[in-house]
Design an enzyme around this catalytic site. Sequence first.
Site, PDB file in Angstrom:
ATOM      1  N   ASN A   1       0.780  -1.350   0.004  1.00 27.91           N
ATOM      2  CA  ASN A   1       0.409   0.411  -0.269  1.00 27.91           C
ATOM      3  C   ASN A   1       0.700   0.772  -0.081  1.00 27.91           C
ATOM      4  O   ASN A   1       1.621   1.933   0.941  1.00 27.91           O
ATOM      5  CB  ASN A   1      -0.741   0.150   1.344  1.00 27.91           C
ATOM      6  CG  ASN A   1      -2.236   1.250   0.983  1.00 27.91           C
ATOM      7  OD1 ASN A   1      -1.794   2.118   0.772  1.00 27.91           O
ATOM      8  ND2 ASN A   1      -3.015   0.797   2.294  1.00 27.91           N
ATOM      9  N   ASP A   2       1.332   1.063  -1.276  1.00 29.51           N
ATOM     10  CA  ASP A   2       2.200   3.069  -1.179  1.00 29.51           C
ATOM     11  C   ASP A   2       1.740   4.062  -0.471  1.00 29.51           C
ATOM     12  O   ASP A   2       2.778   5.229  -0.570  1.00 29.51           O
ATOM     13  CB  ASP A   2       1.880   3.769  -2.794  1.00 29.51           C
ATOM     14  CG  ASP A   2       2.806   2.496  -3.359  1.00 29.51           C
ATOM     15  OD1 ASP A   2       4.078   2.517  -3.386  1.00 29.51           O
ATOM     16  OD2 ASP A   2       2.529   2.596  -4.948  1.00 29.51           O
ATOM     17  N   CYS A   3       0.568   3.980   0.027  1.00 19.75           N
ATOM     18  CA  CYS A   3       0.146   5.177   0.871  1.00 19.75           C
ATOM     19  C   CYS A   3       0.021   4.943   2.127  1.00 19.75           C
ATOM     20  O   CYS A   3      -0.724   6.339   2.754  1.00 19.75           O
ATOM     21  CB  CYS A   3      -1.407   5.798   0.579  1.00 19.75           C
ATOM     22  SG  CYS A   3      -1.315   5.901  -1.641  1.00 19.75           S
TER      23      CYS A   3
ATOM     24  N   ASN B   1       2.197   5.942   4.855  1.00 16.48           N
ATOM     25  CA  ASN B   1       3.210   6.079   5.188  1.00 16.48           C
ATOM     26  C   ASN B   1       3.857   6.423   6.298  1.00 16.48           C
ATOM     27  O   ASN B   1       3.708   7.539   6.849  1.00 16.48           O
ATOM     28  CB  ASN B   1       3.898   7.219   4.038  1.00 16.48           C
ATOM     29  CG  ASN B   1       2.949   7.356   2.717  1.00 16.48           C
ATOM     30  OD1 ASN B   1       2.137   7.871   2.391  1.00 16.48           O
ATOM     31  ND2 ASN B   1       3.830   6.141   1.926  1.00 16.48           N
TER      32      ASN B   1
END
Length: 814
Positions: free
Chosen positions: A485-487, A489
Amino acid sequence: MKFGHFDDAAKEYVITSPKTPLPWINYLGCEDFFSLVSNTCGGYSFYKDAKLLRLTRYRYNNIPYDSNGHYYYIKDGDTIWNPGWMPAKTELDSYQCRHGLGYSVFEGSKNQLSAELTMFVPMGNTCEINKLTLTNHGSEHKEISVFSYVEFCLWNAMDDMTNFQRNFSTGEVEIHGSALYHKTEYRERRNHYAVYAVNTQLAGFDTDRESFLGAYGENSAPEVVINGTSKNSVASGWSPIGSHHIKVSLAPGESKSFVFVLGYVENPVAEKWDGPAENGCINRKPAEELLKRFDTTEKADAALAELKEYWNNLLNHFTVSSSEEKLDRMVNIWHQYQCMVTFNMSRSASYFESGIGRGMGFRDSCQDLLGFVHLIPDRARQRILDIASTQFVDGSAYHQYQPLTKKGNADIGSGFNDDPLWLIAGTAAYIKETGDYSILDEITPYDNDESKSTDFMEHLRRSFNYTRTHLGPHGLPLIGRADWNDCLNLNCFSEEPGESFQTFGPSEGPNAESVFIAGMFVKYGKDYVEICKHKGLEEEAKEAEEAIVSMEKTVLDAGWDGEWFLRAYDHYKQKIGSKECDDGKIFIEPQGFCVMAEIGLKEGNCLQAMQSVEKYLDTKYGIVLLQPPYHKYHVELGEISSYPPGYKENAGIFCHNNPWISIAETVVGRGDRAWQVYTRTCPAYIEDISEIHRTEPYVYSQMIAGKDAPNFGEAKNSWLTGTAAWTFLDVSQYILGIRPDYDGLVIDPCIPSTLSGFTAKRDFRGVTYHIQVKNPNGVQKGVKVLTVDGAIADGNMIPFDPSKKEVTVEVIMG
Ligand code: BGC
Ligand code: NOJ
């Protein structure tokens, strides 16, 4: 509501209205030359790399949305029209666009004249062919004009869109007979140019955009077309285009065909001289050879037939036949086709990816392999080694690399801590498919530096060890900048409220941990163990096994929330994806991966996690990524909560991880539910709601708006998504259950109880398996009897036997 229909016999989707909710596109080319083409002939071409070597210009975010492409204008009296409707938008008497495998056909008619435009990229060539056939269906003689139109891009698409102070002065062309050459950059690089030609005499041509369109003109009504006369303009700077004018006379009932070729030409290396012959004129020889290959209708037709044959052979490696027409259509055609496209493009060029942003993703490309490897294993092998060459010596990796140079993208860098494990995933899939362990011995560089090379096995070892040695306070893997999940963070913490997540925060942190990566470590760690064992590395296999067992325990101790798997711990060691959270109580990803990894299978955690997904995340259009959505922005979580509720990673239906749940359901044996999850997002099954779904009904999109969004059910980002590979894996290997393994083919269907069986043909390591599955008692999983060539087998694995060419398998479920 539908805007067309499937034609399974022709392997085409037939679009019957040009006014689809969004452009519905196709990809031409499966080697080095590619074109994107929409159902109204919009799109563009590039060679190998959509950013660096773009042949034709496209304007994303244009008005109308999709209004540049490879267009043909027909001027019949005062009527001007295009076979694909755009850009003139003249109402047609009939319109049809057939998107097939690597080709598209546009059929339009107006005033008793029909035009059939067939576009494709022939195998083994770096060009797009546009064959145009005109037929006079009337009783009167017709004298018509055809004007072609492509707008050239000055190669580097990013520079082309930004550097006008230079670019308005660099454009150069040459015209020779019916061939228009675009040679901008030739002056300094001298190794490539484009050619656009037609196999007939010209009445005229234009190569300068303004001359063709007229001052303040637009491509819906070019001045030259309105006047019916080309200006024979020779572009000098500004915007070079290619436009041919041909005059056609057609007797009643008569048809004529023309073959247009848009080619990318690279001079042989020896041509990279520094003292040009003929005052900087291009070396036309290779272009002329290319054009000669397609200078008749017969040659173009033969090339199309060859392309179709190529696809038929490829798709023949895996076919299914069942009572479910839509299942068969997706498995036999569209799943595999989309897998090829995602393998070729990664996430670089679509109608949602501009071709200048992302190149090849490390994570993405490794996953794309999972659905592609059975098609052309050799290309998968090369891809694995290319990807591994962008790995760093410590096992971490550049997150992206550029297809042309194959070099890691330093602007993006590394720090996505799931990346290393995807390399094991892709390699395991390759070895299971092919049995080729020799890949492990390939000498492979780190960071593309030959001086830093080891054998490929060492790359896998460093991948595994990277996760093993980067653990946080609970013993779970550190998340780094993000995992799948790139988002999410979690190292974007700040003491300054209100700051944007992109502007601060280290990419690494000592606290934030990912339960998802833990699931991956267990799942793909088991593959690593198998590979070690095969190499005779018993001690290493044992150590790896211990690390896996210990991780399983850690997940059950620190990663289980009571009813589902936790998602993560943030920088402040707070739980993410827990019932204790206000928003984001449950996430889909760890449920999928920890269950696929069988963590807590015996203890009941897996079934419980699946029940929670169904209870909390299910919707009629698919499973949302999390619930409840984040209603306000959380700086400590990064990009995820920057999205409004229901979109993208903030509780959208992220199609990519729906098949994880479907596969996970097969792990717990719930075939009805695995099927329900599969069909809810499957394009063919939702074709009827195209007005809601809006993207192409023959391929997956990355995301469908979740139930918290106003446009619930509306999809975006079609084509380039890991969903392609994962759904094919899901349906072929887990639902139909035909699964390559290290020593043979496993047959382990997990199907809906209503399905009475199916037959399948599967090529595996050069042997063809004819498989018949019968489900007389309507069970969801379980093989009661498996016979191989008439003999009852032990278990459900068919050991690979290279002495056979054909194997007949019968499976009775029960
Ligand atoms: C998107 C992600 C995507 C990432 C790529 C983000 O804005 O939400 O889905 O993976 O960009 O860089
Ligand atoms: C799309 C990216 O391409 C992929 O790598 C990522 O896993 C998903 N978005 C989820 O963020």
